[in-house]
Design an enzyme around this catalytic site. Sequence first.
Site, PDB file in Angstrom:
ATOM      1  N   ASP A 487       0.706  -1.202   0.097  1.00  0.00           N
ATOM      2  CA  ASP A 487       0.118   0.278  -0.034  1.00  0.00           C
ATOM      3  C   ASP A 487       0.599   1.356   0.019  1.00  0.00           C
ATOM      4  O   ASP A 487       0.789   2.396  -0.390  1.00  0.00           O
ATOM      5  CB  ASP A 487      -0.894  -0.130   1.438  1.00  0.00           C
ATOM      6  CG  ASP A 487      -2.077  -0.740   0.520  1.00  0.00           C
ATOM      7  OD1 ASP A 487      -2.277  -0.518   0.165  1.00  0.00           O
ATOM      8  OD2 ASP A 487      -2.221  -1.336   1.962  1.00  0.00           O
TER       9      ASP A 487
HETATM   10  C1  GLC Z   1      -1.870  -3.604   5.008  1.00  0.00           C
HETATM   11  C2  GLC Z   1      -2.636  -3.504   4.464  1.00  0.00           C
HETATM   12  C3  GLC Z   1      -2.738  -4.910   3.216  1.00  0.00           C
HETATM   13  C4  GLC Z   1      -2.109  -4.324   2.532  1.00  0.00           C
HETATM   14  C5  GLC Z   1      -0.259  -4.041   3.577  1.00  0.00           C
HETATM   15  C6  GLC Z   1       1.450  -4.238   2.776  1.00  0.00           C
HETATM   16  O1  GLC Z   1      -1.144  -4.788   6.280  1.00  0.00           O
HETATM   17  O2  GLC Z   1      -4.342  -3.764   5.452  1.00  0.00           O
HETATM   18  O3  GLC Z   1      -3.772  -4.703   2.522  1.00  0.00           O
HETATM   19  O4  GLC Z   1      -1.143  -5.722   2.075  1.00  0.00           O
HETATM   20  O5  GLC Z   1      -0.240  -2.990   4.649  1.00  0.00           O
HETATM   21  O6  GLC Z   1       1.380  -2.142   2.794  1.00  0.00           O
HETATM   22  C1  GLC Z   2      -0.667   2.409   5.480  1.00  0.00           C
HETATM   23  C2  GLC Z   2       0.219   1.570   6.296  1.00  0.00           C
HETATM   24  C3  GLC Z   2       0.035   0.637   5.089  1.00  0.00           C
HETATM   25  C4  GLC Z   2      -1.426  -0.150   5.447  1.00  0.00           C
HETATM   26  C5  GLC Z   2      -2.614   1.211   4.808  1.00  0.00           C
HETATM   27  C6  GLC Z   2      -3.817   1.283   4.685  1.00  0.00           C
HETATM   28  O1  GLC Z   2      -0.538   2.883   4.741  1.00  0.00           O
HETATM   29  O2  GLC Z   2       1.693   1.571   6.539  1.00  0.00           O
HETATM   30  O3  GLC Z   2       0.073  -1.038   6.333  1.00  0.00           O
HETATM   31  O4  GLC Z   2      -1.603  -0.920   4.506  1.00  0.00           O
HETATM   32  O5  GLC Z   2      -2.030   2.693   5.689  1.00  0.00           O
HETATM   33  O6  GLC Z   2      -4.831   1.925   4.758  1.00  0.00           O
END
Ligand code: GLC
Ligand code: GLC
Length: 816
Positions: A487
């Site tokens: 993300d």
């Molecule tokens: C969080 C989110 C997931 C994403 C991950 C890596 O765990 O829930 O959807 O893939 O972060 O950014």
């Molecule tokens: C932030 C976090 C990530 C998560 C995302 C969800 O970017 O670092 O882990 O997946 O929020 O919205």
Amino acid sequence: MRYGYFDDNRREYVITRPDTPLPWINYLGCDAYFGIISNTAGGYSFYRDARLRRVSRYRYNNVPFDLGGRYIYLRDQDSGEFWSPTWQPTRRTLHEYTCSHGLGYTIIGSRYASIAAEVRYFIPLGENLEIWQLSLKNEHGHPTRLSLFSSIEFCLWDAWDDATNFQRNFSTGQVEIEDGVIYHKTEYRERRNHFAYFACSERLSGFDTQRDAFLGPYRGWEAPAAVERGRCFDSVANGWAPIGSHQVDLTLLPKETREIIFLLGYHENPADQKFDPPDSQTINKKTVLPIIRKYLARPNADAAFEQLRDYWNRLLGSFQVQTPSADADRMVNIWNAYQCMVTFNMSRSASFYESGIGRGMGFRDSSQDLLGFVHMIPERARERILDLAATQLPTGGAFHQYQTLTKRGNNDIGSGFNDDPLWLILGTAAYLKESGDWSILEERLPYENEPGTERPLYEHLQRSLRYTLERLGPHGLPLIGRADWNDCLNLNCFSDTPGQSFQTTTNKDGRTAESVFIAGLFVMAARELAVIAQKGGLGEEAAQYMAAAGRMEATLLQHGWDGNWFLRAYDDYGHKIGSDECDEGKIFIETQGFCIMAGIGLENGNAIKSLAAVREHLATPHGIVLQQPAYSRYYLHLGEISSYPPGYKENAGIFCHTNPWIMIAEAMAGHGDEAFDYYLRINPSAREEISEIHRCEPYVYAQMIAGRDAATHGEAKNSWLTGTAAWNYAAITQWILGIRPEYDGLRIDPVIPAAWGGFKATRRFRGNTYVIEVKNPSSLNRGVKKLLVEGSEIPGNLLPAAAPNAAVIHVEAVLQ
Ligand code: GLC
Ligand code: GLC
């Protein structure tokens, strides 16, 4: 250092001192009414939606960190001394303390001033209420006069509004007190037809419902005025902050034990029967009173507790193993499976790190969570897939999240995470392999929940695949959009404005930045859909998918291979990310895991090189970090990943979700010792001994462990609600132990440490129970050469799906 121990027979973790490094929590509930509870009884409850129907109030990021919960105070009427049997909130030093977190219940017991107290908290199956079952024993040689005070702070329902809209909320609070039951009925007078109630099995000596009366001005929960003086104020909340507190006075004879039950619950009345009499403003209690009476009776509460235990035993019974590793056994048999059920129930909504007001159900997260619970509750997995698919956009794209109560896509976050749709194919494939229920593909579901647009699930999957193919970049690799699985890899964001969301800000047209990760994911999903098409008699379509997968694989090998490992992406300038050419972020974990899992590089030696590079550059004793070197500063063209200080979260933290991808890749390469070694590095039970470093619960996975660049290397954060649960469960059960559902049966293909002489497993699969014994007489890592079913050898290593049979099926597999 440990703060407790595992009691595997009772399936509990027993905490033996209250001051754990962080609150160590548990979940109550498995249907509609849920609660979270810490080892000192902190936490809150809600009905279905942690934001919109919050029953009790909780203040996040409080001081101390965990304050507010299901507290009980005991007061010796003669000495005036008072304490909390759960330690918080008085924090009086207890002479003995244990907190046993079990499956769907928590028991906190302690001893103070020769009074032994134990509270058992749980939610009966199918009911919207929680039971606090308190037992008190007088260990003095003389009678003791005690007062006890319960306490709960009500939330005015919408937790977000409750925490922000004070000009209104300080004037709306309302309660009723009748026959010792405290009813919280804020907004019941207008559009709500639900209320909360707090009941007690004993005759009351007093009560309070106004927080500031109970606590007294300028005082907190550690020394409420009512408790200190030994008498409630019988306050009735009008506005401000409604709470519930019952006062019970009792005299305990020497050695006498008394049991007291409190119920906290949620109840709805039909809209036209809210009041009794109908033209009054008084809650109609006709439908709630029988429920309250039932559970205030101890035999009924005890029976409900036994049913809860049976429920969990049945769920966990679908897969049990006995291996040479106690850490593997207790995670597979108990805690990892339990955590998978919790992620199913909660998604990412409510934990001590997720405030219950933020994130809805993630499209990508929910699809992956399926991997961890589909074998326990296939029918619920089916529903979840259909809910997800119904939010899909006509383009094949996906809303990144949807809301639990409405089951509709969340417009605030919208779409454009280009990996999202592909996960639906993998989730559906996992369901088909587990259940053999092909009828799901014919279920007709709308796009974007729009009535009239219903098409079979199969078509939704077709569109998912097409979505990627219609969005290819300059190298023929998939465009990344807002982000892919990571993300925080926001290559089209270019945000220079503080506070802007990295997730939703897009300043580039998105036609250049490409994701090697999505390419690997596509290859896997396309091959999966090809098999599904083939089985559905669509041979030509299957061939097209295989061809598309082949082309993507070739492109990936040409433009996504860096010489010693898989590249991660191309940025908006067309420059490489995750290449030896880069100054920082030279190598990333995600593509090493996912490309190999998709089968890429297993034949030409790339997989072996990639895994060696992971070991050399990314592996630490605490797990495998996400990338190296960490980004030392903020890069406009990379986005959120570079917003985190080095070693945390996506910037070179040990993002545990990705570690099992490497375990699976190692297993696919036949490396049983390496796969299991990585498995143990992040296995919570195996880290129990370093609890002072790990700090989170030793019984569940956390999303992240600080990486080697962090000052706090080895420290875990964001426990419970993470895709780590499902993927680790898949890695250990399906790839290391190698008991893997496939379309036509159950594959037995362990890839284990050579030192293991074998292991045993019991697996329920499509109505049959298999008792499997794996033998490894020659100390191998892999290679089942002999498979005996009820003593007769069958060719290969696939147990063909068989008609359900009540009798257990004995299987022996020998590695040779
Ligand atoms: C969080 C989110 C997931 C994403 C991950 C890596 O765990 O829930 O959807 O893939 O972060 O950014
Ligand atoms: C932030 C976090 C990530 C998560 C995302 C969800 O970017 O670092 O882990 O997946 O929020 O919205």
